[in-house]
Every structure is written in structure tokens, then in C-alpha cells.
Design a protein around this motif. Structure first.
Motif, PDB file in Angstrom:
ATOM      1  N   GLY A  66       0.795  -1.224   0.000  1.00  0.00           N
ATOM      2  CA  GLY A  66       0.000   0.000   0.000  1.00  0.00           C
ATOM      3  C   GLY A  66       0.823   1.266   0.000  1.00  0.00           C
ATOM      4  O   GLY A  66       0.284   2.355  -0.221  1.00  0.00           O
ATOM      5  N   ARG A  67       2.120   1.163   0.257  1.00  0.00           N
ATOM      6  CA  ARG A  67       2.996   2.349   0.272  1.00  0.00           C
ATOM      7  C   ARG A  67       4.036   2.301  -0.848  1.00  0.00           C
ATOM      8  O   ARG A  67       4.419   3.339  -1.379  1.00  0.00           O
ATOM      9  N   PHE A  68       4.501   1.114  -1.198  1.00  0.00           N
ATOM     10  CA  PHE A  68       5.534   0.945  -2.226  1.00  0.00           C
ATOM     11  C   PHE A  68       4.915   0.343  -3.480  1.00  0.00           C
ATOM     12  O   PHE A  68       3.981  -0.465  -3.399  1.00  0.00           O
ATOM     13  N   THR A  69       5.465   0.707  -4.635  1.00  0.00           N
ATOM     14  CA  THR A  69       5.031   0.141  -5.910  1.00  0.00           C
ATOM     15  C   THR A  69       6.247  -0.237  -6.739  1.00  0.00           C
ATOM     16  O   THR A  69       7.115   0.607  -7.004  1.00  0.00           O
ATOM     17  N   ILE A  70       6.299  -1.496  -7.142  1.00  0.00           N
ATOM     18  CA  ILE A  70       7.374  -1.973  -8.003  1.00  0.00           C
ATOM     19  C   ILE A  70       6.878  -1.944  -9.447  1.00  0.00           C
ATOM     20  O   ILE A  70       5.716  -2.254  -9.724  1.00  0.00           O
ATOM     21  N   SER A  71       7.762  -1.553 -10.363  1.00  0.00           N
ATOM     22  CA  SER A  71       7.413  -1.528 -11.777  1.00  0.00           C
ATOM     23  C   SER A  71       8.680  -1.730 -12.592  1.00  0.00           C
ATOM     24  O   SER A  71       9.787  -1.645 -12.063  1.00  0.00           O
ATOM     25  N   ARG A  72       8.480  -1.977 -13.883  1.00  0.00           N
ATOM     26  CA  ARG A  72       9.625  -2.178 -14.757  1.00  0.00           C
ATOM     27  C   ARG A  72       9.340  -1.597 -16.133  1.00  0.00           C
ATOM     28  O   ARG A  72       8.196  -1.554 -16.565  1.00  0.00           O
ATOM     29  N   ASP A  73      10.409  -1.160 -16.790  1.00  0.00           N
ATOM     30  CA  ASP A  73      10.332  -0.646 -18.147  1.00  0.00           C
ATOM     31  C   ASP A  73      11.338  -1.450 -18.973  1.00  0.00           C
ATOM     32  O   ASP A  73      12.547  -1.170 -18.923  1.00  0.00           O
ATOM     33  N   SER A  74      10.850  -2.422 -19.704  1.00  0.00           N
ATOM     34  CA  SER A  74      11.763  -3.298 -20.438  1.00  0.00           C
ATOM     35  C   SER A  74      12.441  -2.573 -21.592  1.00  0.00           C
ATOM     36  O   SER A  74      13.542  -2.944 -22.002  1.00  0.00           O
ATOM     37  N   ALA A  75      11.810  -1.530 -22.112  1.00  0.00           N
ATOM     38  CA  ALA A  75      12.440  -0.761 -23.183  1.00  0.00           C
ATOM     39  C   ALA A  75      13.676  -0.028 -22.678  1.00  0.00           C
ATOM     40  O   ALA A  75      14.619   0.214 -23.433  1.00  0.00           O
ATOM     41  N   LYS A  76      13.673   0.292 -21.391  1.00  0.00           N
ATOM     42  CA  LYS A  76      14.805   1.001 -20.782  1.00  0.00           C
ATOM     43  C   LYS A  76      15.662   0.074 -19.929  1.00  0.00           C
ATOM     44  O   LYS A  76      16.624   0.527 -19.302  1.00  0.00           O
ATOM     45  N   ASN A  77      15.311  -1.199 -19.870  1.00  0.00           N
ATOM     46  CA  ASN A  77      16.050  -2.166 -19.029  1.00  0.00           C
ATOM     47  C   ASN A  77      16.169  -1.655 -17.593  1.00  0.00           C
ATOM     48  O   ASN A  77      17.253  -1.723 -16.980  1.00  0.00           O
ATOM     49  N   THR A  78      15.081  -1.148 -17.055  1.00  0.00           N
ATOM     50  CA  THR A  78      15.130  -0.506 -15.742  1.00  0.00           C
ATOM     51  C   THR A  78      13.982  -0.981 -14.867  1.00  0.00           C
ATOM     52  O   THR A  78      12.852  -1.103 -15.321  1.00  0.00           O
ATOM     53  N   LEU A  79      14.327  -1.221 -13.614  1.00  0.00           N
ATOM     54  CA  LEU A  79      13.379  -1.588 -12.566  1.00  0.00           C
ATOM     55  C   LEU A  79      13.211  -0.396 -11.644  1.00  0.00           C
ATOM     56  O   LEU A  79      14.171   0.345 -11.404  1.00  0.00           O
ATOM     57  N   TYR A  80      11.998  -0.198 -11.136  1.00  0.00           N
ATOM     58  CA  TYR A  80      11.721   0.930 -10.250  1.00  0.00           C
ATOM     59  C   TYR A  80      11.092   0.465  -8.941  1.00  0.00           C
ATOM     60  O   TYR A  80      10.457  -0.580  -8.879  1.00  0.00           O
ATOM     61  N   LEU A  81      11.265   1.295  -7.917  1.00  0.00           N
ATOM     62  CA  LEU A  81      10.529   1.124  -6.670  1.00  0.00           C
ATOM     63  C   LEU A  81      10.091   2.505  -6.206  1.00  0.00           C
ATOM     64  O   LEU A  81      10.922   3.308  -5.774  1.00  0.00           O
ATOM     65  N   GLN A  82       8.808   2.782  -6.342  1.00  0.00           N
ATOM     66  CA  GLN A  82       8.243   4.030  -5.839  1.00  0.00           C
ATOM     67  C   GLN A  82       7.879   3.837  -4.376  1.00  0.00           C
ATOM     68  O   GLN A  82       7.088   2.947  -4.058  1.00  0.00           O
ATOM     69  N   MET A  83       8.450   4.660  -3.517  1.00  0.00           N
ATOM     70  CA  MET A  83       8.249   4.522  -2.076  1.00  0.00           C
ATOM     71  C   MET A  83       7.570   5.776  -1.558  1.00  0.00           C
ATOM     72  O   MET A  83       8.141   6.871  -1.636  1.00  0.00           O
ATOM     73  N   ASN A  84       6.357   5.633  -1.058  1.00  0.00           N
ATOM     74  CA  ASN A  84       5.590   6.741  -0.497  1.00  0.00           C
ATOM     75  C   ASN A  84       5.356   6.523   0.989  1.00  0.00           C
ATOM     76  O   ASN A  84       5.509   5.410   1.492  1.00  0.00           O
ATOM     77  N   SER A  85       4.964   7.588   1.662  1.00  0.00           N
ATOM     78  CA  SER A  85       4.664   7.524   3.106  1.00  0.00           C
ATOM     79  C   SER A  85       5.782   6.816   3.864  1.00  0.00           C
ATOM     80  O   SER A  85       5.537   5.915   4.670  1.00  0.00           O
TER      81      SER A  85
END
Length: 119
Positions: A66-85
Motif C-alpha cells: 500500500g505504500r511501495f510500488t514496483i514496476s519495470r520498463d523493459s524498453a529502458k532495461n530498468t526496474l523501479y521502486l516508488q516509495m511513499n509515506s
């Protein structure tokens, strides 16, 4: 040679947000299951989140749901972690990891990025 390089860590106040990135090179990023882990001082490394190869299935540790969101962009070969609160207990070194298999251990690890949350 596979390389995973994390970035985006830093110092933030409680309640704030950060977005971590993990740039992958030297392999087929799109075929890897990816994950984020963290290690706080004096504690063992712990699972944070994982995402499947196509990016449509995710799973989170209860402590970040509910606070963190994992995502990926295969076109950019990049993984993300959005961390809120963010909370002080989120303070840790955050690592990204990649796995060739659908299940099982992770094969590749980044060097980590420090996240510090002040109260």
C-alpha cells in the motif's frame, strides 16, 4: 557480464517519497523476474517486492504493502521502486535483484543504495 546498478536513494523525512531505479545491462532484462530487497543495520536482508517478467504480477512484503510500488520498463532495461509515506523503519540499504527462473533464488544483485528516513 550482467550488471545491476541502483540509484535514487537518499535522506528523506518521514512521510516523504523516493523513487529507486535499477539499471540492468549485459543480459536479457525482459526475461528476468526482478525484485527489491533491503537490509537495515544489524538485520538480515529482507524481501521488499517482486515483479514478474511481463510486469503484470507483483507481490509485496506486508510492511510495505500500500505504500511501495514496483514496476519495470523493459524498453529502458530498468526496474523501479516508488516509495511513499516513508517511515523511519524503512531506513536500509536497498538492493535490486534479477532471477532467470520463474521461482527460486535470485542470480544477479546490485551494489545497493542507501535510504535514510528521519523522524
Amino acid at each position: 557480464q550482467v550488471q545491476l546498478v541502483e540509484s535514487g536513494g537518499g535522506l528523506v523525512q518521514a512521510g516523504g517519497s523516493l523513487r529507486l531505479s535499477c539499471a540492468a545491462s549485459g543480459g536479457t532484462f525482459g526475461s528476468w523476474r526482478m525484485g527489491w530487497f533491503r537490509q537495515a543495520p544489524g538485520k538480515e536482508r529482507a524481501f521488499v517486492a517482486t515483479i514478474n517478467q511481463s510486469g503484470d504480477i507483483t507481490r509485496y512484503a506486508d510492511s510495505v504493502k500500500g505504500r511501495f510500488t514496483i514496476s519495470r520498463d523493459s524498453a529502458k532495461n530498468t526496474l523501479y521502486l516508488q516509495m511513499n509515506s516513508l517511515k523511519p523503519e524503512d531506513t536500509a540499504v536497498y538492493y535490486c535483484a534479477g532471477a532467470m527462473g520463474v521461482v527460486g533464488l535470485y542470480d544477479y544483485w546490485g551494489q545497493g543504495t542507501q535510504v535514510t528516513v528521519s523522524s
